[in-house]
Design an enzyme around this catalytic site. Sequence first.
Site, mmCIF file in Angstrom:
data_model
loop_
_atom_site.group_PDB
_atom_site.id
_atom_site.type_symbol
_atom_site.label_atom_id
_atom_site.label_comp_id
_atom_site.label_asym_id
_atom_site.label_seq_id
_atom_site.Cartn_x
_atom_site.Cartn_y
_atom_site.Cartn_z
ATOM 1 N N CYS A 196 5.960 11.798 -2.154
ATOM 2 C CA CYS A 196 6.009 10.734 -0.890
ATOM 3 C C CYS A 196 4.508 10.378 -0.237
ATOM 4 O O CYS A 196 4.351 10.127 0.824
ATOM 5 C CB CYS A 196 7.023 10.648 -0.071
ATOM 6 S SG CYS A 196 8.809 10.340 -1.301
ATOM 7 N N THR A 214 7.944 5.711 -2.645
ATOM 8 C CA THR A 214 9.257 5.708 -1.034
ATOM 9 C C THR A 214 10.526 5.983 -2.374
ATOM 10 O O THR A 214 11.027 5.476 -2.789
ATOM 11 C CB THR A 214 8.940 4.733 -0.376
ATOM 12 O OG1 THR A 214 7.982 4.629 0.366
ATOM 13 C CG2 THR A 214 9.685 4.917 1.107
ATOM 14 N N GLY A 245 6.488 -1.803 5.194
ATOM 15 C CA GLY A 245 6.305 -1.519 6.844
ATOM 16 C C GLY A 245 6.675 -0.065 6.792
ATOM 17 O O GLY A 245 5.131 1.167 6.839
ATOM 18 N N GLY A 270 0.808 -1.080 -0.508
ATOM 19 C CA GLY A 270 -0.154 0.165 0.066
ATOM 20 C C GLY A 270 0.621 0.688 0.256
ATOM 21 O O GLY A 270 2.219 1.068 -0.081
ATOM 22 N N GLY A 288 3.591 2.063 4.173
ATOM 23 C CA GLY A 288 3.571 1.527 3.455
ATOM 24 C C GLY A 288 3.207 -0.242 3.219
ATOM 25 O O GLY A 288 3.915 -0.897 3.607
#
Lengths: 255, 79
Positions: free
Chosen positions: A172, A81, A155, A77, A144
């Site tokens: 982000c 990043t 994580g 999810g 996420g």
Amino acid sequence: MSTLEVYLLDHVPFEQLLTWQRRMVYEVSGSTDRAVLLLCEHEPLISVGREGSRADIRFDADELRQRNWSIRWVNRGGGCTLHLPGQLAIYPIFPLRRLGLNLPTYLSHLRDVMRNVVADANIRSASHDPSGVAVNGRLIAQVGVAVRNWVSYFGTVLNVNPDLEPFRRVDCGGGASPMTSIERERRLSINPQLVRQRIVEHMRERFGFDDYVLRPGRTSDDSRNIPLLSRSVHRRTFESLGALIWSRSQEFFGT
Amino acid sequence: MPMPIRMPDLGAGPARLSVWYAEHGERVLEGERIVEVLTERATFEIVAPATGVLAEKHAFPQDRLDPGQILGMISEEAP
């Protein structure tokens, strides 16, 4: 509950981490008492979760090539990043059902851990954000996750002291402002090993593990290429984790 | 006897279907991931409840999903 197995890793290539993570999810799924936490850093890379898009990345293909940065689409999810040295990548591979957690509670606990670690660095204004944890309107930790057989993976990432300039060009989440870091908000340098210690301790407390054990990074033959922390760092970490009882947060983050 | 693939109760807010990992008519094994759903900040993989053939898809990417909803059917034989 059981003991948390913690793997303190150095810089791990992202693809290698994914392979190892897959193996760990398989092992935890088939176990009645295991839970694993992987801590590492990655070389520069942009991972894109299911809620992200190429439009969130304001580097063109030539710039990415010049920087030798790749984009990796992943099944977690959250959105984009940006992984850089100085950022801790935290992968809890936890059996959620056994821990009595549903998805929202798990995500809330993860944010709690990040907020508490940041608070230990004397940054008191950290708060939950839909994308993670924010300080004064800027994300400092990003969440996420993915879940398979009720076992979590992926994580969160926590910016300890990365170069923050590139975050201006990668969305982000967390609003219009770029991500910040512990070092920026604290206005003092920080020892990343001590941040790792606090993460481990807060994970143990928040998720209700009785204890934790530090593993040397090898549990199966196919993981032998995972790089460990250098011997000196690893030994120092073991010593400090085993011997210290922390009473004041200022002590954790002495330079 | 066809076996339904149901949306579990994740205890989360709105969820939507993210991706099917199996195609219509494809043979799947019990326990194999077959479909992924997306909630805020998390994906959740749903596994095949039985070995067989993915005979029907009742939900598709971007569809909003509710707990207990049938996402598809697995049959014992090829459709």
